[in-house]
Design a protein around this motif. Structure first.
Motif, PDB file in Angstrom:
ATOM      1  N   LEU A   1       0.824  -1.204   0.000  1.00  0.00           N
ATOM      2  CA  LEU A   1       0.000   0.000   0.000  1.00  0.00           C
ATOM      3  C   LEU A   1       0.863   1.262   0.000  1.00  0.00           C
ATOM      4  CD1 LEU A   1      -2.792  -1.021   2.554  1.00  0.00           C
ATOM      5  CD2 LEU A   1      -3.020  -0.812   0.072  1.00  0.00           C
ATOM      6  N   VAL A   2       1.950   1.235   0.766  1.00  0.00           N
ATOM      7  CA  VAL A   2       2.867   2.378   0.781  1.00  0.00           C
ATOM      8  C   VAL A   2       3.524   2.553  -0.586  1.00  0.00           C
ATOM      9  CG1 VAL A   2       4.992   3.280   1.790  1.00  0.00           C
ATOM     10  CG2 VAL A   2       3.259   2.227   3.251  1.00  0.00           C
ATOM     11  N   LEU A   3       3.947   1.455  -1.203  1.00  0.00           N
ATOM     12  CA  LEU A   3       4.554   1.539  -2.533  1.00  0.00           C
ATOM     13  C   LEU A   3       3.563   2.054  -3.578  1.00  0.00           C
ATOM     14  CD1 LEU A   3       6.711  -1.730  -2.741  1.00  0.00           C
ATOM     15  CD2 LEU A   3       7.510   0.629  -2.574  1.00  0.00           C
ATOM     16  N   PHE A   4       2.307   1.661  -3.462  1.00  0.00           N
ATOM     17  CA  PHE A   4       1.295   2.122  -4.395  1.00  0.00           C
ATOM     18  C   PHE A   4       1.083   3.639  -4.250  1.00  0.00           C
ATOM     19  CE2 PHE A   4      -3.113   2.305  -6.102  1.00  0.00           C
ATOM     20  CZ  PHE A   4      -2.860   1.721  -7.333  1.00  0.00           C
ATOM     21  N   GLY A   5       1.102   4.120  -3.009  1.00  0.00           N
ATOM     22  CA  GLY A   5       1.019   5.563  -2.799  1.00  0.00           C
ATOM     23  C   GLY A   5       2.246   6.291  -3.326  1.00  0.00           C
ATOM     24  N   MET A   6       3.445   5.699  -3.133  1.00  0.00           N
ATOM     25  CA  MET A   6       4.659   6.289  -3.685  1.00  0.00           C
ATOM     26  C   MET A   6       4.614   6.351  -5.209  1.00  0.00           C
ATOM     27  SD  MET A   6       7.566   4.457  -1.276  1.00  0.00           S
ATOM     28  CE  MET A   6       8.812   4.861  -2.496  1.00  0.00           C
ATOM     29  N   ALA A   7       4.006   5.326  -5.809  1.00  0.00           N
ATOM     30  CA  ALA A   7       3.893   5.325  -7.270  1.00  0.00           C
ATOM     31  C   ALA A   7       3.037   6.482  -7.767  1.00  0.00           C
ATOM     32  CB  ALA A   7       3.302   3.984  -7.732  1.00  0.00           C
ATOM     33  N   HIS A   8       1.988   6.810  -7.042  1.00  0.00           N
ATOM     34  CA  HIS A   8       1.146   7.926  -7.457  1.00  0.00           C
ATOM     35  C   HIS A   8       1.860   9.265  -7.289  1.00  0.00           C
ATOM     36  CE1 HIS A   8      -2.201   5.008  -7.393  1.00  0.00           C
ATOM     37  NE2 HIS A   8      -2.847   5.893  -8.135  1.00  0.00           N
ATOM     38  N   VAL A   9       2.592   9.406  -6.203  1.00  0.00           N
ATOM     39  CA  VAL A   9       3.374  10.638  -6.029  1.00  0.00           C
ATOM     40  C   VAL A   9       4.432  10.757  -7.123  1.00  0.00           C
ATOM     41  CG1 VAL A   9       4.937  11.873  -4.476  1.00  0.00           C
ATOM     42  CG2 VAL A   9       2.945  10.675  -3.554  1.00  0.00           C
ATOM     43  N   PHE A  10       5.090   9.655  -7.427  1.00  0.00           N
ATOM     44  CA  PHE A  10       6.079   9.639  -8.505  1.00  0.00           C
ATOM     45  C   PHE A  10       5.438   9.989  -9.842  1.00  0.00           C
ATOM     46  CE2 PHE A  10       8.019   7.108 -11.933  1.00  0.00           C
ATOM     47  CZ  PHE A  10       9.298   7.653 -11.944  1.00  0.00           C
ATOM     48  N   GLN A  11       4.255   9.463 -10.102  1.00  0.00           N
ATOM     49  CA  GLN A  11       3.567   9.746 -11.356  1.00  0.00           C
ATOM     50  C   GLN A  11       3.220  11.235 -11.484  1.00  0.00           C
ATOM     51  OE1 GLN A  11      -0.373   8.136 -11.711  1.00  0.00           O
ATOM     52  NE2 GLN A  11      -0.245   7.954 -13.944  1.00  0.00           N
ATOM     53  N   PHE A  12       2.764  11.839 -10.405  1.00  0.00           N
ATOM     54  CA  PHE A  12       2.431  13.265 -10.467  1.00  0.00           C
ATOM     55  C   PHE A  12       3.687  14.116 -10.702  1.00  0.00           C
ATOM     56  CE2 PHE A  12       1.865  17.350  -8.216  1.00  0.00           C
ATOM     57  CZ  PHE A  12       0.846  17.870  -8.996  1.00  0.00           C
ATOM     58  N   ASP A  17      14.281   4.587 -13.412  1.00  0.00           N
ATOM     59  CA  ASP A  17      15.215   3.810 -12.580  1.00  0.00           C
ATOM     60  C   ASP A  17      15.079   4.181 -11.105  1.00  0.00           C
ATOM     61  OD1 ASP A  17      16.337   2.262 -14.549  1.00  0.00           O
ATOM     62  OD2 ASP A  17      17.911   3.701 -15.040  1.00  0.00           O
ATOM     63  N   ILE A  18      14.844   5.452 -10.853  1.00  0.00           N
ATOM     64  CA  ILE A  18      14.739   5.902  -9.458  1.00  0.00           C
ATOM     65  C   ILE A  18      13.618   5.168  -8.735  1.00  0.00           C
ATOM     66  CG2 ILE A  18      14.180   7.882  -8.007  1.00  0.00           C
ATOM     67  CD1 ILE A  18      15.549   9.666 -10.060  1.00  0.00           C
ATOM     68  N   PHE A  19      12.454   5.078  -9.387  1.00  0.00           N
ATOM     69  CA  PHE A  19      11.314   4.451  -8.719  1.00  0.00           C
ATOM     70  C   PHE A  19      11.530   2.957  -8.495  1.00  0.00           C
ATOM     71  CE2 PHE A  19       7.284   2.102  -9.110  1.00  0.00           C
ATOM     72  CZ  PHE A  19       6.650   2.569  -7.965  1.00  0.00           C
ATOM     73  N   PHE A  20      11.969   2.240  -9.524  1.00  0.00           N
ATOM     74  CA  PHE A  20      12.090   0.786  -9.389  1.00  0.00           C
ATOM     75  C   PHE A  20      13.267   0.394  -8.498  1.00  0.00           C
ATOM     76  CE2 PHE A  20       9.411   1.074 -13.171  1.00  0.00           C
ATOM     77  CZ  PHE A  20       8.461   0.114 -12.887  1.00  0.00           C
ATOM     78  N   TRP A  21      14.346   1.157  -8.491  1.00  0.00           N
ATOM     79  CA  TRP A  21      15.428   0.880  -7.559  1.00  0.00           C
ATOM     80  C   TRP A  21      14.968   1.093  -6.123  1.00  0.00           C
ATOM     81  CZ3 TRP A  21      20.900   2.808  -9.399  1.00  0.00           C
ATOM     82  CH2 TRP A  21      21.163   2.255 -10.663  1.00  0.00           C
ATOM     83  N   ALA A  22      14.289   2.226  -5.894  1.00  0.00           N
ATOM     84  CA  ALA A  22      13.815   2.509  -4.541  1.00  0.00           C
ATOM     85  C   ALA A  22      12.747   1.512  -4.111  1.00  0.00           C
ATOM     86  CB  ALA A  22      13.272   3.936  -4.465  1.00  0.00           C
ATOM     87  N   GLY A  23      11.847   1.135  -5.026  1.00  0.00           N
ATOM     88  CA  GLY A  23      10.799   0.172  -4.686  1.00  0.00           C
ATOM     89  C   GLY A  23      11.349  -1.184  -4.315  1.00  0.00           C
ATOM     90  N   PHE A  24      12.320  -1.657  -5.058  1.00  0.00           N
ATOM     91  CA  PHE A  24      12.927  -2.956  -4.739  1.00  0.00           C
ATOM     92  C   PHE A  24      13.649  -2.898  -3.396  1.00  0.00           C
ATOM     93  CE2 PHE A  24      16.438  -5.962  -4.781  1.00  0.00           C
ATOM     94  CZ  PHE A  24      15.815  -7.129  -5.160  1.00  0.00           C
ATOM     95  N   SER A  72      12.768  -6.596  -9.747  1.00  0.00           N
ATOM     96  CA  SER A  72      14.160  -6.827 -10.139  1.00  0.00           C
ATOM     97  C   SER A  72      14.302  -6.996 -11.648  1.00  0.00           C
ATOM     98  CB  SER A  72      14.717  -8.045  -9.406  1.00  0.00           C
ATOM     99  OG  SER A  72      13.951  -9.204  -9.710  1.00  0.00           O
ATOM    100  N   VAL A  73      13.354  -7.689 -12.289  1.00  0.00           N
ATOM    101  CA  VAL A  73      13.418  -7.862 -13.743  1.00  0.00           C
ATOM    102  C   VAL A  73      13.254  -6.519 -14.455  1.00  0.00           C
ATOM    103  CG1 VAL A  73      12.192  -8.838 -15.719  1.00  0.00           C
ATOM    104  CG2 VAL A  73      12.693 -10.279 -13.743  1.00  0.00           C
ATOM    105  N   ILE A  74      12.298  -5.717 -13.999  1.00  0.00           N
ATOM    106  CA  ILE A  74      12.124  -4.392 -14.614  1.00  0.00           C
ATOM    107  C   ILE A  74      13.351  -3.526 -14.390  1.00  0.00           C
ATOM    108  CG2 ILE A  74      10.756  -2.277 -14.529  1.00  0.00           C
ATOM    109  CD1 ILE A  74       8.330  -3.952 -13.864  1.00  0.00           C
ATOM    110  N   ALA A  75      13.939  -3.603 -13.191  1.00  0.00           N
ATOM    111  CA  ALA A  75      15.139  -2.814 -12.913  1.00  0.00           C
ATOM    112  C   ALA A  75      16.307  -3.244 -13.796  1.00  0.00           C
ATOM    113  CB  ALA A  75      15.516  -2.946 -11.440  1.00  0.00           C
TER     114      ALA A  75
END
Length: 440
Positions: free
Chosen positions: A161-172, A288-295, A380-383
């Motif tokens: 849930l936290v990652l999903f919220g981070m994804a929306h902030v990143f998208q904006f 790269d920033i989002f997927f590195w931080a998410g992993f 990891s695959v996307i990264a």
């Protein structure tokens, strides 16, 4: 005079290249009042002085012989425009800007797009982010209140849930960046990124139900009293509606960005091709920033413990990886080959790291990573894929160093401002007319 005589005189005059109506030797009158001087003899001795009367007035001229003036009393001298005339040779080129023309270096109005499609795009992303984050926060509170963090499933769900919220902030943030820099590729990638959010929001419905299946209560107290099933259904509806609006606005925004980039960079196909590669490179770094931080967040929270040495290594690697990506941006923007070489070396090291993590996750997916191996594998695959593309385009971008792209981007950033021009190549004086058009 007869006609024949007149014809003979006219022929002789044509032969002598003279007009037949002007006599060769003008006859001067004997009358003293009718004596006329020739043009060469128009001097002061033949001139008749003016006399002051009701219809004639003269003005005093500051000359050395003003005391010997033969005319009558004169009126005071009128002010001339020469008294207020400014010598154009004393004006520097280019002229300095006035106080009204100076604008602040950074204001909020620069972030607000000018066109209606771009404004609609920003508003839609903002509304989607606000609604989804509010629902995710409500779900987070309810799940933690119902399970009290006692199970690995609830802990995993809270992290997602936290990652999903981070994804929306990143998208904006990416949407504002794409509109401000007119990055068409970034806009298209964000549309695809929103599709991934839509897919996960659908998967999230089942995950929330599973997290609350063995809870002590159906749901804890949250921000609102809306049922959880309704909340989890609203999220994919909002994301799907936003995706539809993005697709409808894509055509307008694509043409608008293309025209504005053309006005900034011109019609040079070589510069436009290099700029397209530069935009792809910048877009890859941002994702790269989002997927590195998410992993890293998933691995730190769900896998590692504070007593493990790998926990501290991963915590230290997260800010260093973000610093490395920032270095890649600076290296490409200012065309620094040494910084770019360092960034490429860091990409190779990060690729080795993600390959090692992916291998470890797949090897222990039935034991240590039984509940989270799917999400870790996807990240990891996307990264790894983004790292490969980033390395390739970093090589392409470095090969374009010194070919004019840096100067074009500098002019694009500062804008065509005549007051910032140095005037190199000429020493002309500026025009005294402030409304004159200038070609710098």
């Amino acid at each position: 005079m007869s006609a024949n005589a007149y014809t003979d005189d006219f022929s002789n005059a044509q032969y002598q290249n003279r007009s037949p109506y002007i006599p060769t030797h003008p006859t001067l009158s004997t009358d003293s009042h009718e004596v006329k001087a020739s043009y060469d003899d128009l001097i002061d001795e033949y001139a008749s002085p003016y006399a002051a009367n009701a219809r004639h007035q003269t003005f005093t001229v500051d000359t050395p012989i003003a005391a010997q003036h033969r005319r009558g009393p004169s009126l005071p001298q009128k002010p001339s425009k020469r008294d207020t005339f400014q010598d154009p040779t004393n004006i520097g080129y280019p002229p300095l800007p006035t106080d009204q023309e100076v604008q602040p270096a950074w204001t909020w109005h620069k972030l607000v797009p000018e066109s209606l499609p771009c404004r609609m795009y920003i508003v839609v992303v903002l509304v989607q982010t606000a609604i989804d984050i509010a629902i995710e926060a409500d779900l987070f509170i309810r799940i933690n209140a119902a399970t009290k963090g006692s199970t690995i499933t609830s802990k995993k769900m809270s992290t997602y849930l936290v990652l999903f919220g981070m994804a929306h902030v990143f998208q904006f943030a990416m949407a504002v960046d794409a509109v401000y820099f007119r990055n068409t590729l970034e806009f298209l990638c964000l549309t695809g990124f929103n599709t991934l959010l839509l897919a996960y929001s659908i998967i999230q419905i089942g995950e929330v139900k599973e997290a609350l299946k063995n809870a002590e209560s159906a749901s804890g107290e949250g921000i609102s009293n809306i049922p959880i099933n309704v909340l989890t259904t609203i999220i994919p509806c909002v994301v799907g509606a936003a995706e539809l609006v993005f697709i409808l606005l894509a055509w307008k925004i694509y043409h608008e960005f293309g025209w504005k980039v053309y006005k900034f960079l011109g019609a040079d196909r070589r510069i436009k091709k290099m700029y397209a590669n530069y935009q792809i490179y910048e877009c890859l770094i941002k994702f790269d920033i989002f997927f590195w931080a998410g992993f890293s967040v998933q691995f730190i929270v769900l896998v590692l413990s504070e007593g493990d040495w790998e926990f501290y290594v991963t915590c230290a690697a997260l800010p260093l990886s973000l610093l490395l990506l920032f270095e890649g941006h600076i290296a490409a923007r200012y065309e620094n080959k040494w910084m770019m070489a360092t960034f490429m070396s860091g990409c190779v090291g990060a690729m080795i790291y993600f390959v090692y993590k992916l291998t470890k996750v797949l090897m222990y997916r039935n034991t240590d990573f039984a509940f989270i191996w799917k999400s870790l594998s996807v990240f990891s695959v996307i990264a790894i894929g983004l790292l490969l593309l980033t390395f390739v385009f970093s090589v392409i971008t470095m090969r374009n160093f010194g070919r004019g792209l840096k100067d074009s981007l500098t002019n694009r950033t500062t804008g065509h401002n005549r007051f910032n021009s140095k005037g190199v190549g000429h020493n002309r004086a500026a025009s005294a007319n402030p409304n004159r058009m200038s070609i710098d």
